[in-house]
Design a protein around this motif. Structure first.
Motif, mmCIF file in Angstrom:
data_model
loop_
_atom_site.group_PDB
_atom_site.id
_atom_site.type_symbol
_atom_site.label_atom_id
_atom_site.label_comp_id
_atom_site.label_asym_id
_atom_site.label_seq_id
_atom_site.Cartn_x
_atom_site.Cartn_y
_atom_site.Cartn_z
ATOM 1 N N ALA A 11 0.816 -1.214 0.000
ATOM 2 C CA ALA A 11 0.000 0.000 0.000
ATOM 3 C C ALA A 11 0.848 1.262 0.000
ATOM 4 C CB ALA A 11 -0.923 0.000 1.213
ATOM 5 N N VAL A 12 2.051 1.162 0.549
ATOM 6 C CA VAL A 12 2.925 2.337 0.607
ATOM 7 C C VAL A 12 3.257 2.831 -0.791
ATOM 8 C CG1 VAL A 12 5.210 3.162 1.286
ATOM 9 C CG2 VAL A 12 3.896 1.729 2.839
ATOM 10 N N MET A 13 3.495 1.921 -1.729
ATOM 11 C CA MET A 13 3.892 2.282 -3.091
ATOM 12 C C MET A 13 2.748 2.109 -4.081
ATOM 13 S SD MET A 13 6.845 3.138 -2.264
ATOM 14 C CE MET A 13 7.352 3.638 -3.900
ATOM 15 N N ARG A 14 1.511 2.170 -3.585
ATOM 16 C CA ARG A 14 0.374 1.924 -4.475
ATOM 17 C C ARG A 14 0.034 3.134 -5.327
ATOM 18 N NH1 ARG A 14 -3.748 -1.211 -1.207
ATOM 19 N NH2 ARG A 14 -2.098 -2.761 -1.468
ATOM 20 N N GLY A 15 0.419 4.322 -4.920
ATOM 21 C CA GLY A 15 0.120 5.516 -5.697
ATOM 22 C C GLY A 15 0.818 5.502 -7.051
ATOM 23 N N MET A 20 7.997 7.845 -8.412
ATOM 24 C CA MET A 20 8.669 9.071 -8.835
ATOM 25 C C MET A 20 9.226 9.817 -7.617
ATOM 26 S SD MET A 20 7.217 12.402 -10.900
ATOM 27 C CE MET A 20 7.216 11.571 -12.484
ATOM 28 N N GLY A 21 8.457 9.867 -6.541
ATOM 29 C CA GLY A 21 8.951 10.518 -5.330
ATOM 30 C C GLY A 21 10.202 9.861 -4.808
ATOM 31 N N THR A 474 6.116 1.734 -15.709
ATOM 32 C CA THR A 474 5.395 0.473 -15.845
ATOM 33 C C THR A 474 4.023 0.551 -15.199
ATOM 34 O OG1 THR A 474 7.495 -0.738 -15.846
ATOM 35 C CG2 THR A 474 5.490 -1.992 -15.380
ATOM 36 N N ARG A 475 3.952 1.124 -13.998
ATOM 37 C CA ARG A 475 2.659 1.252 -13.316
ATOM 38 C C ARG A 475 1.756 2.241 -14.060
ATOM 39 N NH1 ARG A 475 2.538 1.888 -6.980
ATOM 40 N NH2 ARG A 475 2.897 -0.340 -7.291
ATOM 41 N N TRP A 476 2.344 3.307 -14.577
ATOM 42 C CA TRP A 476 1.541 4.293 -15.293
ATOM 43 C C TRP A 476 0.898 3.691 -16.535
ATOM 44 C CZ3 TRP A 476 2.381 6.783 -20.140
ATOM 45 C CH2 TRP A 476 1.528 7.854 -20.368
ATOM 46 N N LYS A 477 1.623 2.833 -17.238
ATOM 47 C CA LYS A 477 1.054 2.187 -18.431
ATOM 48 C C LYS A 477 -0.072 1.241 -18.058
ATOM 49 C CE LYS A 477 5.242 2.422 -21.282
ATOM 50 N NZ LYS A 477 6.298 1.649 -21.983
ATOM 51 N N ARG A 478 0.036 0.597 -16.888
ATOM 52 C CA ARG A 478 -0.996 -0.344 -16.485
ATOM 53 C C ARG A 478 -2.257 0.354 -15.984
ATOM 54 N NH1 ARG A 478 2.677 -4.564 -12.893
ATOM 55 N NH2 ARG A 478 3.833 -5.497 -14.638
ATOM 56 N N THR A 479 -2.125 1.545 -15.430
ATOM 57 C CA THR A 479 -3.261 2.193 -14.768
ATOM 58 C C THR A 479 -3.835 3.367 -15.536
ATOM 59 O OG1 THR A 479 -1.711 3.596 -13.518
ATOM 60 C CG2 THR A 479 -2.442 1.527 -12.502
#
Length: 480
Positions: A11-15, A20-21, A474-479
């Motif tokens: 959950a910590v890295m779910r954003g 990026m931070g 990678t997360r940005w492409k998925r979401t």
């Protein structure tokens, strides 16, 4: 509890932009490492990466513990079939995991330093001080986060920032008090409120002063009290004195909480060791060079082969204005200028000069160069009242200058950049018409650096930020 730990960690890295931070933080630390390498690495990056940045985990821990109250997630913990104790332990372990990840993230930079220089005493203590700082900040931050029940994380985070600043400011204050001989005064005891000071005293090192406590038993006891007491009090408050949305503490429990908080502040200040009568070990193998930072008034100058003397003359750090500085392990051809206190109207009948490097600096003079000095003297005209004083005490207006071709080979570095080696020059000369032999003894220093260390620091410091950016993409492409 293991399942809770895994889910909380995810959950910590779910954003979407959480990675990026992390990348920006690590890139900033890597950039600081590269910049600080140009001078003393331990004084620059060491203080930031191993002291100031870890302290920031205090408000971070406070915010992470308080956030479930603000977003009402804690209602699930108190009402769902989840053991509150397991959730609290898992949440604390997540914060400790983030602290451990930070420590591992800065390890490659230290590895580059050790590979080029070795392990100096101060870095050895930094590597122990930093995990201690992280543990203390997580413990105190957890306690601060538990104490606030509300719909906003601003109060606990602001309190954490305030405590963080107090802890950090007391470190240089304590060093200043010890330097002035006031370490055992009332103000010196107040500085022991900071567990960072206690940990530094217990490990037996300093950042700027030259004295450490002769005994550390009470120091370690007070430090353990802060860590164990903060975590224990936080857990007890969360599990026994608080409900879903409000405090449920009895009058007796409120007294216990107040006494516990007072003990965490007062016990270290009252009982910490303050007998600062033991000499602190040297931070590294750097030599002592008196007058190193004085500008002007020197009798030596370092220039490129056949180059002119500097207009503003002369610093005791001979190559202060030259960049890059001398590379360690490589020979650098230079001309050393010695400004003799002899008017050019007077003839010299004998001139002998010896140049010696100290602390690992090898100075090589070509064969026959010294014997030719007397026949290759140059002159220099000084501004009124600036020239060197001759044997009679008069200021020389136009004097002789001896140009000595030398090769400088710095060795045995004790840092990556800003390595300053003493250099001694001894000269004897005789003026025509005078039977007296005159002697000049001059001391200065040259600065060197480890070649390619800057690029190595920048390269290895950019690896983790690039991986974090890749994870973000990678997360940005998925979401999206």
């Amino acid at each position: 509890m293991l399942t809770l730990y895994k889910e909380e960690l995810r959950a910590v890295m779910r954003g979407r932009f959480a990675w990026m931070g992390v990348a920006i933080v690590l890139l900033g630390l890597g950039g600081l490492a590269a910049v600080a390498t140009q001078d003393s690495w331990l004084d620059g990056y060491g203080t930031i990466g191993y002291f100031l940045a870890p302290v920031c985990f205090l408000p971070l821990a406070a915010g992470m513990i308080a956030s479930p109250r603000a977003n009402r997630f804690v209602e699930s913990v108190f009402t769902a079939p989840v053991d509150r104790q397991d959730w609290f332990v898992a949440k604390t372990l997540v914060i400790l995991t983030l602290a451990g990840v930070y420590y591992l993230a800065i390890a490659p930079l230290a590895a580059v330093y050790v590979a080029n220089v070795g392990m100096p005493f101060l870095l050895n203590r930094y590597l122990v001080w930093t995990p201690g700082i992280l543990l203390v900040c997580v413990a105190v931050g957890t306690l601060i986060g538990v104490l606030f029940i509300g719909r906003s994380v601003a109060p606990p985070v602001a309190t954490g920032v305030g405590v963080m600043l107090v802890y950090a400011v007391l470190v240089p204050l304590q060093e200043l008090l010890v330097t002035r001989g006031y370490g055992a005064t009332a103000t010196g005891h107040v500085a022991l409120i900071s567990p960072l000071v206690l940990l530094k005293n217990g490990l037996g090192f300093t950042l700027a002063t030259s004295a450490i406590p002769a005994s550390t038993i009470m120091t370690w006891i007070c430090l353990c009290l802060i860590v164990v007491g903060s975590l224990g009090l936080a857990a007890w408050i969360f599990l026994r004195a608080q409900g879903v949305e409000s405090w449920e503490a009895s009058p007796g429990q409120r007294v216990v909480i107040a006494l516990g908080l007072a003990a965490l502040v007062l016990v270290p200040a009252l009982f910490g060791d303050t007998n600062y009568n033991k000499d602190a070990p040297p931070q590294n193998n750097a030599p002592d060079i008196p007058g190193l930072f004085l500008r002007g008034g020197g009798t030596l100058a370092l220039v490129n082969p056949n180059g002119p003397a500097p207009t503003a003359c002369c610093d005791t750090l001979l190559n202060r204005d030259q960049w890059p500085s001398l590379p360690v392990g490589q020979a650098t051809r230079q001309d050393l200028l010695l400004f003799l206190p002899v008017d050019s109207k007077q003839r010299l009948t004998r001139l002998e000069i010896q140049v010696t490097g100290q602390s690992g600096l090898d100075v090589q003079v070509p064969p026959g160069a010294v014997t030719e000095l007397l026949h290759n003297l140059e002159t220099r005209t000084y501004p009124p009242g600036i020239g060197p004083a001759d044997a009679a005490g008069h200021r020389v207006e136009t004097g002789w200058v001896a140009r000595i071709p030398i090769s400088l080979i710095p060795n045995q570095p004790w840092d990556i950049g800003g390595i300053r080696y003493p250099i001694d020059v001894s000269a004897t000369y005789v003026v025509d018409g005078s039977p007296q032999t005159n002697t000049i003894n001059a001391r200065a220093a040259v600065e060197a650096h480890v070649p390619n260390a800057l690029a190595e620091m920048a390269g290895i410091g950019a690896v983790l930020p690039l991986l974090c950016l890749l994870a973000m993409l990678t997360r940005w492409k998925r979401t999206r």
